[in-house]
Write a protein that holds these residues in place. Structure first.
Motif, PDB file in Angstrom:
ATOM      1  N   LYS A   1      -1.814  12.195   6.902  1.00 34.05           N
ATOM      2  CA  LYS A   1      -1.355  10.891   6.538  1.00 34.05           C
ATOM      3  C   LYS A   1      -2.407   9.788   7.571  1.00 34.05           C
ATOM      4  CE  LYS A   1       1.735  12.419   2.831  1.00 34.05           C
ATOM      5  NZ  LYS A   1       0.636  12.379   1.850  1.00 34.05           N
ATOM      6  N   THR A   2      -1.597   9.431   7.949  1.00 32.62           N
ATOM      7  CA  THR A   2      -1.749   8.808   8.937  1.00 32.62           C
ATOM      8  C   THR A   2      -3.943   8.167   9.516  1.00 32.62           C
ATOM      9  OG1 THR A   2      -0.337   8.954   9.767  1.00 32.62           O
ATOM     10  CG2 THR A   2      -1.429   7.094  11.210  1.00 32.62           C
ATOM     11  N   LEU A   3      -3.908   9.379   9.946  1.00 29.64           N
ATOM     12  CA  LEU A   3      -5.305   9.151  10.345  1.00 29.64           C
ATOM     13  C   LEU A   3      -6.373   8.834   8.886  1.00 29.64           C
ATOM     14  CD1 LEU A   3      -5.950  12.574  12.244  1.00 29.64           C
ATOM     15  CD2 LEU A   3      -6.693   9.917  12.433  1.00 29.64           C
TER      16      LEU A   3
ATOM     17  N   ARG B   1       0.418  -1.407   0.210  1.00 23.72           N
ATOM     18  CA  ARG B   1       0.247  -0.077   0.346  1.00 23.72           C
ATOM     19  C   ARG B   1       1.089   1.033  -0.433  1.00 23.72           C
ATOM     20  NH1 ARG B   1      -5.679  -1.714   2.386  1.00 23.72           N
ATOM     21  NH2 ARG B   1      -5.859  -3.580   1.641  1.00 23.72           N
ATOM     22  N   VAL B   2       2.114   1.358   0.662  1.00 19.76           N
ATOM     23  CA  VAL B   2       2.910   2.416   0.930  1.00 19.76           C
ATOM     24  C   VAL B   2       3.097   2.335  -0.814  1.00 19.76           C
ATOM     25  CG1 VAL B   2       4.591   3.340   1.677  1.00 19.76           C
ATOM     26  CG2 VAL B   2       3.163   2.037   3.015  1.00 19.76           C
ATOM     27  N   LEU B   3       3.344   1.764  -1.021  1.00 15.87           N
ATOM     28  CA  LEU B   3       4.385   1.837  -2.792  1.00 15.87           C
ATOM     29  C   LEU B   3       3.056   2.656  -3.381  1.00 15.87           C
ATOM     30  CD1 LEU B   3       5.885  -1.507  -3.138  1.00 15.87           C
ATOM     31  CD2 LEU B   3       7.352   0.241  -3.187  1.00 15.87           C
TER      32      LEU B   3
ATOM     33  N   ALA C   1      -2.985   2.044  10.288  1.00 23.21           N
ATOM     34  CA  ALA C   1      -2.210   3.161  11.107  1.00 23.21           C
ATOM     35  C   ALA C   1      -0.629   3.615  10.181  1.00 23.21           C
ATOM     36  CB  ALA C   1      -2.091   3.024  12.778  1.00 23.21           C
ATOM     37  N   LEU C   2       0.375   2.341  10.515  1.00 19.55           N
ATOM     38  CA  LEU C   2       1.651   2.072   9.820  1.00 19.55           C
ATOM     39  C   LEU C   2       1.390   2.218   8.804  1.00 19.55           C
ATOM     40  CD1 LEU C   2       2.371  -1.100  12.021  1.00 19.55           C
ATOM     41  CD2 LEU C   2       3.794   0.713  11.957  1.00 19.55           C
ATOM     42  N   THR C   3       0.681   1.822   7.627  1.00 20.81           N
ATOM     43  CA  THR C   3       0.967   2.546   6.003  1.00 20.81           C
ATOM     44  C   THR C   3       0.284   4.132   6.330  1.00 20.81           C
ATOM     45  OG1 THR C   3      -0.515   0.285   5.825  1.00 20.81           O
ATOM     46  CG2 THR C   3      -0.294   2.181   4.227  1.00 20.81           C
TER      47      THR C   3
END
Lengths: 373, 392
Positions: free
Chosen positions: B311-313, B152-154, B330-332
């Motif tokens: 971004k986290t929220l 997901r980060v990618l 949350a980590l994403t």
């Protein structure tokens, strides 16, 4: 701890376990996705059962216990659709096949569970190299003695199941020239091969197993990686030589064929198994792994050499009477077509040629598992 | 005989890269922190306005090399993006939009509250939306991580970049004309430039794989072929003032859908990619000026904090709907922290086109510096906490 008594189960009931590959849709390599997939699957009831496997890039599903082919097929299709829709949500590819064509064993992650971690530290790279994918079929047996009889009577048919399921031609990026290269990985384990020749449950449990346990090498039946092994807690024998086929239809058909064969063998019209049947066993097994349906096997009783494909087609015809009785004619026909046309291994090799890359071949396997052409 | 100063100047870059590489290797060994954090520290310390080992930056071979390095990374990122995923999992696409637009709005409000001009606030907001693909791809490869957070980060980083380039170009266009009548024109020209860049990249994505396939022996030749194509593509975007970011991303994306072999061994473009990465991160940090960073002060801290929060929220809010645990969601979001290289190259190119916004964006310099060092550490931690990294 002595081996538990052989649980009673209804004769000729059956169930299927499939180990499946989790593939990244970015580079088509195996990906450690099982924790995420299991998390998502846990939200809804699952048809059958789904469990983690030793590597996080594998997942195992199993059907319930069935007594005929069509309900088994229906459940496997439902399992497949549930899995595919969850995997879609997470951008994961799912496919069958006995090996992943270019995964690197050192990249695999061991699932965080005590038994897996122990196996990993005992077997070292073997455990990771064991990132291979098999189909197991359980057949219910009325007694432990029946189980041992069936287990040894099936020895002559083991090559059939290897050749009909073979779907692991590529290993570590290269064509191994084997149709089922997966079984070579299984053979590396010290407790692999065939079960000792004991025809009664008493001999097996109280003599052989007791002795092995005495050596301290073995703690439970799980430590044996035999081609067929008894599973006393379920009251079944478990056939373990099959590669996971590319489709669940093939998986259900293989189970249907095994069920019909067992019904035939239990009529005890064939010559009973003897220790010497195993003289040709490893050679026949090799022929099936290496050449698939094109292999040539030697009959354990007559020493006649015959084409494996012909032997399969003949046996399938012979099983029609049982197929009718068990409601699994569809399974036999499916396999008959497969034996005449092409195995999954051949399909994969063709895809490699057509697509021009191993990635393209994996992508084709993913589409095939979903039921797309 | 050339005088000493010339010799020293000529040696500056090779020496700086060697120092950075050593710092990265030892730093990684001693602290377990990502190598690129150390490249950033060394690059910043040796920059013209600090110790002054490196000459002042400007157009030149080093910028071209940095662009190529970034282009290679974007190509690789594009190659890992599955557009179909946004359709099969619309909640994930929604998370991307909410997270990016939420960040835009929040940073704009914060900047306004600190009394910046509207224009500066808008620019800050658009840049804050981005997540630097260089850091993301680099850390994902270094940690050999895989799983939902990684995946997901990618994808989010690619989406964020396109959104940031798009809005930043609009705002810059608007800023140049300084009249609201032209906002339509600015939007249109930004859109046209993006589309042209994407088309050019897509064209490469069709032609290059076809060519490679024709040559055969894909697994061996793909790396060099793709690398050369990226270099060519970056050069073309240079001379035609298109966006190298969008072009190389589109190149990777199209090539991926042409299904041509790009095997594991070629992650990071092998040794070539490793080498250029050192240069890229040293270069990016060396463009920063500590005076501007200090001047950025509290606003920078506030932007970093608010950006991390939105971004986290934004991602967490949709984690359950999009099929992952709250924790992984949350980590994403947390892992989207890196910003530096992308923003620096964007600003550097704007400056070369005669749009010097560095005065307006003093606080952005501080944000990039903070995240040049801490961004890699944050995403590394996020991946480790998500249990997605491979144990060494």
């Amino acid at each position: 701890m002595p081996l538990e008594p052989f649980a009673e189960s209804k004769a000729l009931t059956f169930g299927v376990e499939l180990e499946l590959q989790l593939v990244s849709l970015s580079d088509f390599d195996l990906t450690a996705a099982s924790p995420d997939l299991l998390h998502l699957l846990a939200r809804k009831p699952f048809p059958g059962n789904v469990t983690p496997e030793i590597a996080e890039s594998m997942i195992e599903i199993n059907s319930s216990v069935h007594s005929s082919h069509l309900p088994l097929l229906a459940q496997l299709l439902e399992i497949r659709d549930t899995l595919v829709s969850a995997a879609d949500q997470l951008n994961i590819g799912l496919c069958g096949g006995g090996t992943h064509p270019f995964q690197h064993w050192s990249e695999q992650k061991i699932f965080p569970k005590q038994r897996f971690q122990e196996l990993s530290s005992l077997y070292g790279y073997l455990a990771k190299q064991f990132t291979v994918f098999g189909q197991h079929v359980h057949i219910g047996c009325a007694s432990g003695d029946d189980a041992m009889f069936l287990l040894h009577s099936l020895n002559r048919y083991i090559p059939h199941f290897i050749a009909l399921s073979a779907s692991s031609p590529f290993v570590q990026g290269h064509d191994s020239l084997f149709d089922s290269a997966r079984l070579n990985s299984v053979f590396a384990f010290p407790m692999s091969g065939r079960a000792p020749f004991t025809l009664t449950w008493d001999d097996f449990a109280n003599v052989y197993f007791a002795k092995m346990e005495g050596t301290g090498i073995i703690k439970s039946m799980k430590d044996f990686y035999w081609d067929i092994r008894p599973k006393p807690e379920y009251g079944t024998i478990e056939l373990r030589v099959c590669d996971t086929p590319l489709t669940v239809e093939r998986a259900a058909a293989l189970a249907g064929y095994l069920q019909a064969l067992c019904r035939h063998l239990l009529e005890r019209n064939e010559e009973p198994p003897v220790e010497d049947d195993y003289l040709v066993y490893n050679f026949n097994r090799f022929q099936a792994c290496r050449f698939g349906l094109d292999g040539a096997i030697t009959h354990p009783k007559t020493y006649e050499t015959m084409s494996l494909r012909e032997d399969i087609l003949t046996t399938l015809r012979k099983m029609e009477r049982h197929g009718e009785a068990l409601g699994s004619l569809g399974a036999l026909r499916h396999l008959s077509t497969a034996a005449q046309e092409a195995s999954d291994a051949t399909y994969l090799r063709r895809q490699y040629e057509d697509q021009g890359s191993a990635e393209g071949m994996v992508n084709a396997a993913i589409r095939r598992f979903r039921g797309q052409k | 005989m050339p005088d000493l100063l010339t010799i020293l100047t000529n040696l500056a870059w090779p020496v700086a890269i060697c120092i950075a590489w050593l710092a990265g290797e030892f730093g990684k060994r001693w602290t377990g922190l990502p190598r690129i954090s150390f490249y950033g520290i060394v690059g910043f310390a040796l920059g013209a306005t600090q110790i002054g080992v490196l000459p002042p930056t400007g157009a030149g071979p080093v910028l071209v090399l940095a662009d190529v390095a970034f282009g290679l990374i974007l190509f690789e990122l594009g190659y890992r993006i599955n557009l179909r995923w946004l359709r099969t999992n619309p909640w994930f696409g929604m998370a991307a939009l909410v997270e990016a637009l939420g960040t835009f709005a929040a940073v704009y409000l914060v900047a306004n509250a600190f009394g910046t001009t509207t224009m500066t606030a808008l620019m800050l907001a658009s840049l804050a939306m981005s997540t630097s693909p260089a850091t993301v791809v680099r850390i994902v490869n270094e940690q050999r991580s895989s799983g939902q957070v990684t995946e997901r980060v990618l994808h989010l980083s690619a989406i964020n970049c396109v959104l940031a380039v798009f809005t930043f170009n609009i705002i810059v266009g608007f800023w140049i004309f300084r009249s609201s009548d032209d906002i339509g024109d600015a939007t249109l020209s930004s859109l046209v430039a993006l589309l042209m860049s994407a088309t050019l990249g897509a064209l490469f994505g069709v032609i290059v794989p076809a060519l490679l396939r024709h040559l055969g022996n894909l697994s061996k030749d793909a790396t060099v072929g793709f690398a050369l194509a990226v270099i060519l593509l970056v050069s073309i975007t240079y001379t035609t003032q298109m966006s190298p970011v969008v072009a190389t991303l589109a190149f990777g994306l199209t090539a991926r859908h042409r299904r041509v072999a790009f095997s594991q061994a070629q992650r990071n473009f092998g040794a070539l990619g490793e080498l250029l990465t050192v240069l890229l991160f040293v270069y990016a940090a060396s463009t920063l000026d500590w005076e501007q960073i200090v001047a950025g002060g509290m606003l920078a801290l506030a932007v970093v904090f608010v950006r991390l929060l939105t971004k986290t929220l934004g991602v967490t809010a949709f984690s359950h709907l999009s099929g992952i645990s709250w924790r992984k969601g949350a980590l994403t979001g947390l892992a989207l922290a890196p910003v530096s290289v992308f923003v620096i190259l964007l600003l550097e190119h704007a400056r070369l086109r005669g749009i010097d916004v560095s005065e307006e964006l003093r606080s952005m310099a501080a944000v990039t510096m903070l995240l040049e060092v801490f961004g890699p550490i944050i995403i590394q931690r996020a991946l480790v906490w998500a249990n997605e990294t491979t144990e060494a």
